[in-house]
Design a protein around this motif. Structure first.
Motif, PDB file in Angstrom:
ATOM      1  N   PHE A 163       1.657  11.485 -10.099  1.00 41.83           N
ATOM      2  CA  PHE A 163       1.002  12.792 -10.052  1.00 41.83           C
ATOM      3  C   PHE A 163       2.031  13.915 -10.174  1.00 41.83           C
ATOM      4  O   PHE A 163       1.819  14.887 -10.882  1.00 41.83           O
ATOM      5  CB  PHE A 163       0.201  12.953  -8.756  1.00 41.83           C
ATOM      6  N   ALA A 164       3.153  13.774  -9.493  1.00 42.57           N
ATOM      7  CA  ALA A 164       4.207  14.797  -9.540  1.00 42.57           C
ATOM      8  C   ALA A 164       4.748  14.935 -10.961  1.00 42.57           C
ATOM      9  O   ALA A 164       4.922  16.052 -11.458  1.00 42.57           O
ATOM     10  CB  ALA A 164       5.331  14.461  -8.563  1.00 42.57           C
ATOM     11  N   PHE A 165       5.017  13.822 -11.615  1.00 45.30           N
ATOM     12  CA  PHE A 165       5.517  13.871 -12.991  1.00 45.30           C
ATOM     13  C   PHE A 165       4.490  14.509 -13.917  1.00 45.30           C
ATOM     14  O   PHE A 165       4.819  15.353 -14.762  1.00 45.30           O
ATOM     15  CB  PHE A 165       5.876  12.475 -13.508  1.00 45.30           C
ATOM     16  N   VAL A 217       3.125   5.853  -2.833  1.00 41.94           N
ATOM     17  CA  VAL A 217       4.315   6.579  -3.284  1.00 41.94           C
ATOM     18  C   VAL A 217       4.361   6.617  -4.806  1.00 41.94           C
ATOM     19  O   VAL A 217       4.666   7.654  -5.409  1.00 41.94           O
ATOM     20  CB  VAL A 217       5.601   5.963  -2.685  1.00 41.94           C
ATOM     21  N   LEU A 218       4.045   5.497  -5.425  1.00 50.57           N
ATOM     22  CA  LEU A 218       4.022   5.430  -6.886  1.00 50.57           C
ATOM     23  C   LEU A 218       2.972   6.379  -7.478  1.00 50.57           C
ATOM     24  O   LEU A 218       3.240   7.088  -8.451  1.00 50.57           O
ATOM     25  CB  LEU A 218       3.773   3.986  -7.335  1.00 50.57           C
ATOM     26  N   LEU A 219       1.785   6.414  -6.872  1.00 48.22           N
ATOM     27  CA  LEU A 219       0.739   7.328  -7.342  1.00 48.22           C
ATOM     28  C   LEU A 219       1.163   8.791  -7.164  1.00 48.22           C
ATOM     29  O   LEU A 219       0.930   9.624  -8.047  1.00 48.22           O
ATOM     30  CB  LEU A 219      -0.568   7.073  -6.595  1.00 48.22           C
ATOM     31  N   VAL A 246       0.845  -1.201   0.000  1.00 47.27           N
ATOM     32  CA  VAL A 246       0.000   0.000   0.000  1.00 47.27           C
ATOM     33  C   VAL A 246       0.879   1.249   0.000  1.00 47.27           C
ATOM     34  O   VAL A 246       0.638   2.202  -0.761  1.00 47.27           O
ATOM     35  CB  VAL A 246      -0.963  -0.003   1.206  1.00 47.27           C
ATOM     36  N   VAL A 247       1.925   1.246   0.829  1.00 40.82           N
ATOM     37  CA  VAL A 247       2.828   2.397   0.894  1.00 40.82           C
ATOM     38  C   VAL A 247       3.518   2.590  -0.456  1.00 40.82           C
ATOM     39  O   VAL A 247       3.605   3.712  -0.970  1.00 40.82           O
ATOM     40  CB  VAL A 247       3.861   2.227   2.038  1.00 40.82           C
TER      41      VAL A 247
END
Length: 190
Positions: free
Chosen positions: A18-20, A12-14, A7-8
């Motif tokens: 989103f940041a990219f 983090v991947l999501l 889940v973590v």
């Protein structure tokens, strides 16, 4: 790998995706602003290139109007040397005012108004003024989209972290709405 770790990692991947996505979107908006500003500068340069021909044509008829010619040349030089949107807007307002005075001088010379070269230059200048207005509007619209994007949550967090800052709008000077005063009673009058 435990469910908590997965889940973590997923969160983090999501967040990274989103940041990219936010970064790429902001870069695209920033480039759109730069592109629109380039078009404003392009049209301002077109007008600046037309002015010496217009001034030379009018000088042949109205040699005693040196003050008006000097104002046009000074304003043209300031516009060419502008380093920011604000400086360009100020210089553009000054140049527009000087051109208005120059064209008002033309009213005293019916032969000049009938001259084919002058009419062609005046038509080109009028077309360029319209292009400048459209380019300014497009620039301000791009700035609005960009500035709104860097202020929206949660993009505002990434925008600040990555150094994206608000852009200036192209605004008319305070006196730009005033009609220039022209006095034909005195030589070189304004």
């Amino acid at each position: 790998m435990s469910k908590t770790t997965m889940v973590v990692v997923g969160v983090v991947l999501l967040l990274a995706l989103f940041a990219f996505g936010s970064y790429n979107s902001l870069v695209n908006l920033d480039e759109a602003v730069n592109s629109r500003w380039s078009q404003v500068e392009n049209q301002l340069q077109r007008r600046s290139d037309l002015i010496p021909n217009l001034v030379a044509t009018v000088k042949g008829y109205a040699a005693h109007e040196e003050a008006v010619f000097a104002q046009v040349n000074e304003a043209r030089s300031k516009l060419a040397g502008a380093q920011s949107v604000r400086e360009a807007a100020q210089a553009d307002a000054q140049l527009s005012s000087a051109l208005s005075r120059l064209l008002a001088v033309v009213e005293n010379y019916p032969n000049l108004k009938a001259d084919a070269n002058f009419r062609q230059l005046q038509d080109e200048l009028a077309g360029t003024e319209n292009r400048i207005a459209v380019a300014r509007m497009d620039y301000n619209n791009a700035v609005q989209r960009y500035n709104a994007a860097i202020r929206r949550f949660p993009t505002v967090i990434f925008a600040r972290l990555l150094g994206f800052t608000a852009k200036d709008y192209f605004q008319a000077e305070a006196g730009a709405k005033e009609v220039p005063q022209v006095d034909f009673g005195t030589p070189g009058g304004q």
